[in-house]
Each structure stands twice: as structure tokens, then as C-alpha cells.
Enzyme design. Structure first.
Site, mmCIF file in Angstrom:
data_model
loop_
_atom_site.group_PDB
_atom_site.id
_atom_site.type_symbol
_atom_site.label_atom_id
_atom_site.label_comp_id
_atom_site.label_asym_id
_atom_site.label_seq_id
_atom_site.Cartn_x
_atom_site.Cartn_y
_atom_site.Cartn_z
ATOM 1 N N GLU A 166 39.687 -78.533 1.819
ATOM 2 C CA GLU A 166 38.996 -79.237 0.742
ATOM 3 C C GLU A 166 40.031 -79.712 -0.266
ATOM 4 O O GLU A 166 40.812 -78.913 -0.790
ATOM 5 C CB GLU A 166 38.013 -78.273 0.077
ATOM 6 C CG GLU A 166 37.026 -78.941 -0.832
ATOM 7 C CD GLU A 166 35.954 -77.970 -1.311
ATOM 8 O OE1 GLU A 166 34.789 -78.362 -1.308
ATOM 9 O OE2 GLU A 166 36.281 -76.832 -1.688
ATOM 10 N N GLU A 172 28.663 -70.209 -1.635
ATOM 11 C CA GLU A 172 30.060 -70.316 -2.057
ATOM 12 C C GLU A 172 30.298 -69.624 -3.395
ATOM 13 O O GLU A 172 29.619 -69.904 -4.384
ATOM 14 C CB GLU A 172 30.467 -71.791 -2.158
ATOM 15 C CG GLU A 172 31.943 -71.965 -2.514
ATOM 16 C CD GLU A 172 32.435 -73.401 -2.402
ATOM 17 O OE1 GLU A 172 31.592 -74.317 -2.293
ATOM 18 O OE2 GLU A 172 33.665 -73.597 -2.419
HETATM 19 MN MN MN Z 1 34.910 -75.194 -2.074
#
Ligand code: MN
Length: 282
Positions: A240, A147
Site C-alpha cells: 500500500e 484493519e
Molecule cells: Mn492499510
């Protein structure tokens, strides 16, 4: 359309059986295909119980985590790197145990604020550890993506291009995990990172600029989803969002969750699923 996911922290702050049941059932009831389960403490996640609940609900799982200062695989100290690899090995074992398809997040670095740029040694340790982690994931049948996060959460790779460079250095078939919240801070627009990563783009987090309700902040979702559709991305798209309403002991300080952006996770998730599905073309 892409499989749509929701982060477990929309529902619960821990992974006891009652919490896991609530999170998995709520994800199914609000129409998601995937629940993303955090593995910050992989030893605290019971894979047998988790697998049973996933199967009972017909849900898929993915996993994510960020490393701490004492498990930072980009540390110059080989003892800290070794501790980080122990934690990552346990995460892969847990993920494999409950049949997760993907492992992602900040697994190449501490997730937190550094006070200096990454040294050459740190970059080497990070790349070597990602080559190693890719091996572990491949053996477990799990797709690994790294990420890209903003400057306050790592000093290794803050843009998609920097992440591609790290992956090329690792020399393994590792994916890039993009996140609209972080892209909004660091990138030259939201389309460029999608285009520049090409086939390496394999996981997507959708978060608003304040990490609350989608469409109420500054992220240009039309630009992002336009690019996602243009390149024909078919991987997971996971919502998220974090609020002090749902508290995780590990993640609260890591993500600076100081303020309450919502109280009702079900309303939030229902809204997010519709928002994402509409823009992905379903
Ligand atoms: Mn994230």
C-alpha cells in the site's frame, strides 16, 4: 509463498473501465497475484466489467474501504449506523459480484480523526455492526478482516490487542488486518502484534512510515517479516503506497495525501514486489 497484492491507488485514482484495465494489467505485468480494489463508493464500481478484466488477466481481487462521518457504524446515532450498513451491504454485493476473496479496512468506524474517545454506545454499535457484516460476508463467501489503524484514523482500535477485543465482543470469526505503517506508530515493536493475534491474523498491508518506497523510511521490516515467517502466516500481503501523483477524490483527504512521494507507480510497484518477495522467502 503468500499471495502478493498491490493497492489499486498505486496505479489509478478512479475505477472507470480504462482505469480499471490499466490498474489490473499493470498489477499483472509487475508480477502481483492480487489487486486490492477500494470500495469507498461501492455503487461506482461496475462488478461485471471488473470481473471480466480480472478473468482476462488471471488476477485475484481483494477489497478495502474506510467509512466516512455520515456512514460511521460506530456513531451513537442509529440513523448514521443504518447508512453505514447500507454502504457495507453494497460493498459486499460489489465484492461478491467480481469474485473478491477478502474484505478489509476500516469498516468498523469512520476513517478519520475523532476529537473524543469512543463512548460505550459507539463501541457497542461497532461490535454489533461487525457481527452483522460478518454474516453478510459469510453468505457471500468473503473473508472479513478489520484493519488496525493509528489514533488519527479511528478511536475504536489502535493496537492489535484492542482489535482482538472488539472481535471477541462481536463474537464472530473475523480476522485482524495488520498494517506496518500503523503498527510503526502505535505498537510495541512490529513482532508483538503478529504474535499476539495468533490465528486471527488474516490480512497484511505493507507500507513505509511515509507511505512511499519500501526501505526508505523508519519501518523495521526485518522484525516484521521475521515474525510473519515465524508464525507461518500464509494470507495475502498487499503493498500500500500513496502519492499526490495519483489522486482519488475520496482518499486524498482521508489519508492526508498532501505530498508527492513518487511519480512512477510501475517502478514503485516493481521495487515493492521484489522487496516483499525477498523477505517472505521466495
Ligand atoms: Mn492499510
Amino acid at each position: 509463498m503468500n499471495p502478493l497484492g498491490v493497492h489499486a491507488l498505486v496505479w489509478v485514482g478512479d475505477w472507470t473501465e480504462p482505469s480499471a484495465r490499466l490498474a489490473i494489467e499493470s498489477s499483472r505485468e509487475t508480477g502481483f497475484d492480487i489487486i486490492e480494489i477500494p470500495l469507498l463508493d461501492p455503487w461506482g464500481v461496475d462488478p461485471v466489467m471488473t470481473r471480466r478484466l480480472l478473468e482476462d488477466n488471471g488476477m485475484q481481487a481483494t477489497c478495502s474501504l474506510g467509512l466516512g462521518a455520515d456512514t460511521d457504524v460506530s456513531s451513537e446515532d442509529p440513523a448514521v449506523v443504518a447508512k453505514g450498513r447500507d454502504l457495507l451491504a453494497a460493498a459486499v454485493e460489489a465484492a461478491h459480484g467480481f469474485g473478491a476473496t477478502h474484505l478489509c479496512g476500516v469498516v468498523y468506524s469512520m476513517m478519520g480523526k475523532y476529537t473524543a474517545p469512543a463512548s460505550a454506545t459507539s463501541r457497542r454499535h461497532s461490535a454489533e455492526s461487525m457481527a452483522w457484516l460478518h454474516e453478510q460476508c459469510t453468505q457471500a463467501g468473503i473473508d472479513l478482516s478489520l484493519e488496525v489503524v493509528n489514533r488519527y484514523e479511528t478511536n475504536i482500535a489502535n493496537t492489535a490487542r484492542e482489535m482482538v477485543a472488539l472481535i471477541e465482543r462481536a463474537g464472530a470469526d473475523i480476522g485482524v488486518h495488520l498494517d506496518s505503517y500503523h503498527m510503526n506508530i502505535e505498537e510495541n515493536g512490529l513482532a508483538d502484534p503478529v504474535h499476539s493475534t495468533g490465528d486471527r491474523f488474516r490480512y497484511l498491508h505493507i507500507g513505509e512510515s511515509h507511505r512511499g518506497y519500501l526501505g526508505t523510511g523508519n519501518v523495521d521490516f526485518d522484525e516484521l517479516f521475521g515474525a510473519v515467517r515465524e508464525v507461518g502466516y500464509r494470507g495475502p500481503v498487499t503493498f500500500e503506497s500513496f502519492s499526490s501523483a495519483v489522486v482519488s477524490a475520496d482518499l486524498t483527504p482521508m489519508l492526508a495525501l498532501w505530498r508527492n512521494l513518487w511519480d512512477d507507480g510501475r517502478d514503485l510497484a516493481t521495487h515493492a514486489r521484489a522487496f516483499m518477495a525477498e523477505r517472505l522467502g521466495d
